[in-house]
Design an enzyme around this catalytic site. Sequence first.
Site, PDB file in Angstrom:
ATOM      1  N   GLY A  18       0.826  -1.199   0.000  1.00  0.00           N
ATOM      2  CA  GLY A  18       0.000   0.000   0.000  1.00  0.00           C
ATOM      3  C   GLY A  18       0.857   1.243   0.000  1.00  0.00           C
ATOM      4  O   GLY A  18       2.055   1.219   0.294  1.00  0.00           O
ATOM      5  N   ASP A  67      -4.215   9.707  13.762  1.00  0.00           N
ATOM      6  CA  ASP A  67      -4.793   9.324  12.459  1.00  0.00           C
ATOM      7  C   ASP A  67      -5.561   8.013  12.599  1.00  0.00           C
ATOM      8  O   ASP A  67      -5.295   7.041  11.902  1.00  0.00           O
ATOM      9  CB  ASP A  67      -3.690   9.192  11.410  1.00  0.00           C
ATOM     10  CG  ASP A  67      -4.255   9.238   9.984  1.00  0.00           C
ATOM     11  OD1 ASP A  67      -5.440   9.610   9.836  1.00  0.00           O
ATOM     12  OD2 ASP A  67      -3.521   8.917   9.044  1.00  0.00           O
TER      13      ASP A  67
END
Length: 630
Positions: free
Chosen positions: A443, A561
């Site tokens: 990713g 996050d």
Amino acid sequence: MAVAVAPPPSNASEFTKPGCQSRCGNLEIPYPFGIGLNCSRNSYFNINCNASFNPPKPFLLNANRYDNYKLTYYEVVNISESQIYVKNSKAQQSMACYGKRFDNKTQNSTIYMNFLDSPYTLSDANQVTSIGCDDLAMVQQDSIKASSGGAIKASSGGGCASYCSHFQNPFGFGSCPGIGCCRTSISKGDILIVELSDMHSYWRRVSKFFPCSFAFIGMIGDYDKFNFSLSHLRNSTTLLKTYNQEFMGMPFVLDWRIMDYNCTDAPNSTDYACGKNSYCIDMDTKLGGYHCRCKKGYEGNPYLGCNDINECEKSNQCVSFGTCTNTLGSYNCSCPDGYHGDGKKYGIGCIPTQLSRSKLAIGVGLGAGMGLLLLSSTCFWLYKFHTKRKHKNRKEKFFKQNGGLLLQQQILTDQSILEKTRLFTVKELEKATDNFNESRILGQGGQGTVYKGMLSEGKIVAIKKSKLVDENQVEQFINEVVMLSQIIHRNVVKLLGCCLETEVPLLVYEFIFNGTLFDLIHDKTNEFPLSWNMRLKIAVEVAEALAYLHSATYFPIYHRDVKSTNILLDEKYVAKVSDFGTSRSIAVDHTHLTTLVKGTFGYLDPEYFQSSQFTEKSDVYSLELFLSSS
């Protein structure tokens, strides 16, 4: 668990007394151990080979004569020069259950092992592990050595407390070492007593979380870290069944020796055990006893006698055209006629004594050719050296640029950092990722690219190639790498180490097999539906991870996050909080963190946009938002 021990030579007659059985099932039985009458040194070394199993299994009977005055059978899994490995059994376990329905306390809450007057002692390779909530495992040890002035006794003690901070139904999970589990080392000795005690009143609790606790002794090895369900502590029958299945494969280690004497007195005794061409080695000055070992240049069983090794038939250092002559315990090299020297490859070798003019001319020609070849080789070597040095200087530059010297300084200050923060070389990680092949990309995000890799030892990892580190923030970057590597929590992705030899730092994490929570939620073709119970379980695990980061670490850590793409799921769908690229730690005397906007828009605390002050409430806001959207 398999224990790596060098196998004996194939010639069984060198290892076993003549006429005696040399093997039981898959295990070689070397003397002084033996199977059958007059095949061992004495009854303590008798091995009972039980043929009712397929394959047959070897058992040691007389190791511990004082286990509550009952003979104890130990199933032997390996025998080395100084140790014997046996399977974990009830003799190395204890359990205690408290409360009215258990008559306040079960009767087998104590482990008692006594190896006095036997050639066996407890090995310090073992450890005591205690599983339970609010329990104390007390360890007492005694060592007794006979001397001319009488017995010398040495005692020691220790222990550990297993503690549970809270329990939430139905997801009660423990970790070892950690929640509901503690571990302590033991030393070498003759007597060991382990006693389990209830400690819930010490922690000022009204009652225990769970009524039962469990302790066992063994060589940890593959069981260095493990997770378990605390619910097994509710019932004594379930507890014994579960942990016997789990830990029966764990070996229990005993040191063995020829007892009574040290090597100073042993050769003068009538029952000296060392055979021909062997010598004596003291086992332990505190406990007494000795072993035997073959002299250099000899092989075989040192208790039955060692035989000379014929180095001329195996490996030797004589030149190929020389002559090897075997001697007792060694060998000699000699040169053929017309040559002189020691005949050894790494010595003088064999030098011609006379050369004719023709041979001299040939020698000059060969010398010139060799000189030219040497010159070419030297030039090539210098080029390779220059290139290698250039690469080395480049790696050193990046290492310093990325804070490597600061990390080394911290390691010198605290050696425990080195054990938890592995410094990988760029060569290791290039090999692990096939030179960062695009097919290995897992990713990409705002903080860098993540690759799947396999280390040389076979471990699969996730390797994150970060974006450039601001040189003004190198000290903060290194401090946070060290800090994140100290985090040990079942719901936080483990940082294994880093590589600082590249232009951008590389971070190495444990690999999580089932991808992100986002993929699981949004994959319409997924054959594994995400039930409400699974969602609740994942939510609890993420919350526990954030609570740990906010309050259980030395410095509070704010993730900044929290979203479903940063929640990974392992093979058992246990949630793992990941991607600490925007996370920060703050000192204990600060209440918030002031910073530029980071994280993912849509998950950020509205107050954070106004004040730029990030607190633990901001992480909680992000958690609640992504949970409500999931």
